[in-house]
Design a protein around this motif. Structure first.
Motif: not given
Length: 438
Positions: A372-374, A376, A387, A390-391, A397, A434
């Motif tokens: 999910a490219d996150i 946590y 989150e 993220k991106s 990733s 981000e």
């Protein structure tokens, strides 16, 4: 008037000297001429001022013979010098007895300076002698800056500045690799990170400069997945494709096999010579005695693609809790209690596609989700995740993560072949970081 004649004569002399010596004549003749003018002016004032003539008392005629004011001057000259005077005759003594000789001295000095400057060879010789002496001194003694003379900052101040910088930095790209970066571990000294890539390489990264160097090993590391580093400069690498656990001396690249026939993925170290690894084939957590090269099963049932080991140590460096995730599958973040006679596990929250995770020892876990490219953060007590980073797809990733709690930062390596540094205070804030491609 005499004063004007003296000035005109000196001016003519200045012009004559300047013509003979245009290089130095102007400055020295000028000083000499001005001093002569001042001397002659003082003399002229003295000669033409009442009271400067000669006068004596004529006893026979009972009158002054000669200059009356001169006679008065003569009388005052014999008085106590500190008494208040009614005339300016004392000032005339100053002019005649001090100013004129003073300016004569100035003329003499200026003349001597003019002579030196008028002789280029004399000036050149003086400069050459000074230069030669200075060169000889430097050649004999050398130019030395002693260690104690060098500016320094004590370690405590350096560490404080480093922490202050890191905590306000937010996100920083440390370096890039030419392959997927699967896991990262920090040397206990805090100065270096070690990263394994999918082409079977192990890199050491200077965390101050971002310079990376490949650790040249005595054999191929295979399908690297996880890495951990001890204070003894030994790195432990899991080789998924070769079913091995390897030991690499990062100072010289010497490699040896610790275990075979183990489908190892994630790995964590305690400070007592024990490693904890996930075995994908049996979905279990193993404890490995690194000196004896022996393993034992701690707990099973960790789900598909069990991976990602994070440890919480007690004050003696012994593992009391372990957390596990999943390499390429959906599943739970498991918390494993290692302190009882029979270890137990419980799910904390969802941790899909979580090959890398870390815990800070104060109730927060950091979990990578490369699908999910996150990245946590997880409140382990409240069982909630949030989150933090993220991106867009393909920009960030996250695969592996390591914490430097002393300096308040986290290091994250990615599928895109990057190593990032994040401030823990920023990761724990409500704001979302981000990452975008440029």
């Amino acid at each position: 008037m005499p004063a004007n004649n003296a000035t005109n004569n000196d001016k003519a002399q200045d012009e004559s000297d300047s013509t003979k010596n245009p290089a130095g004549g102007s400055i020295f003749n000028g000083g000499k001429g001005y001093a002569a003018t001042a001397e002659n002016a003082a003399k002229a004032i003295s000669d033409n001022t009442p009271g400067t003539g000669i006068g004596d008392w004529d006893e026979e005629n009972e009158t002054v013979s000669g200059s009356t004011s001169g006679y008065v001057h003569k009388l005052e000259s014999g008085r106590e010098p500190w008494l208040m005077r009614q005339t300016a005759h004392g000032a005339l003594d100053v002019m005649g007895g001090f100013l004129a000789p003073f300016f004569q001295g100035v003329q003499k000095t200026a003349g001597e300076q003019l002579k030196v400057s008028s002789d280029p060879q004399t000036t050149s010789n003086m400069a050459s002698a000074a230069k030669g002496a200075a060169y000889k001194k430097v050649k004999e003694d050398g130019v030395k800056i002693e260690r104690e003379d060098r500016p320094t900052i004590d370690k405590e101040t350096q560490d404080a500045l480093k922490r202050a910088h890191y905590r306000t930095e937010g996100a920083f790209l440390v370096c890039k690799f030419n392959a997927k970066a699967y896991d990262v571990a920090l040397h206990p000294s805090g100065h270096k990170a070690y990263v394994v890539t999918d082409d079977g390489a192990l890199y050491g990264v200077d965390l101050t400069t971002g310079i990376k160097r490949k650790v040249i090993t005595s054999e191929a590391l295979g399908g690297t997945r996880g890495v951990a580093v001890g204070a003894d400069n030994q790195a432990y690498v899991t080789d998924f494709s070769g079913n091995r656990l390897l030991q690499v001396d990062v100072s010289n690249g010497k490699t040896q096999v610790i275990l075979k026939d183990v489908n190892a993925q994630g790995i964590g170290l305690d400070r007592n010579g024990k490693a904890y690894i996930t075995d994908v084939a049996n979905a279990e957590l193993l404890e490995v005695d690194l000196k004896k090269k022996e393993k034992k099963s701690i707990i099973s049932g960790l789900g598909d693609q069990a991976s990602g080991v994070a440890l919480v140590l007690d004050e003696n460096g012994k593992a009391r809790k372990a957390y596990t995730g999943h390499w390429w599958a959906a599943g739970d973040l498991f918390e494993i209690d290692l302190e009882g006679s029979s270890p137990t596990k419980q799910p904390v929250t969802k941790a899909d596609y979580s090959p890398g995770l870390a815990v800070d020892g104060t109730g927060t876990a950091y979990v990578c989700d490369h699908s999910a490219d996150i990245l946590y953060t997880v409140d382990l007590e409240g069982r909630k995740r949030r989150e933090a980073v993220k991106s867009a797809a393909g920009a960030f990733s996250p695969f592996g993560i390591a914490l430097d709690t002393d300096n308040g930062v986290a290091y994250v390596c990615t599928y895109e072949g990057q190593l990032w540094r994040f401030s823990l205070s920023v990761l724990q804030s409500p704001e979302l970081i981000e990452i975008v491609t440029t």
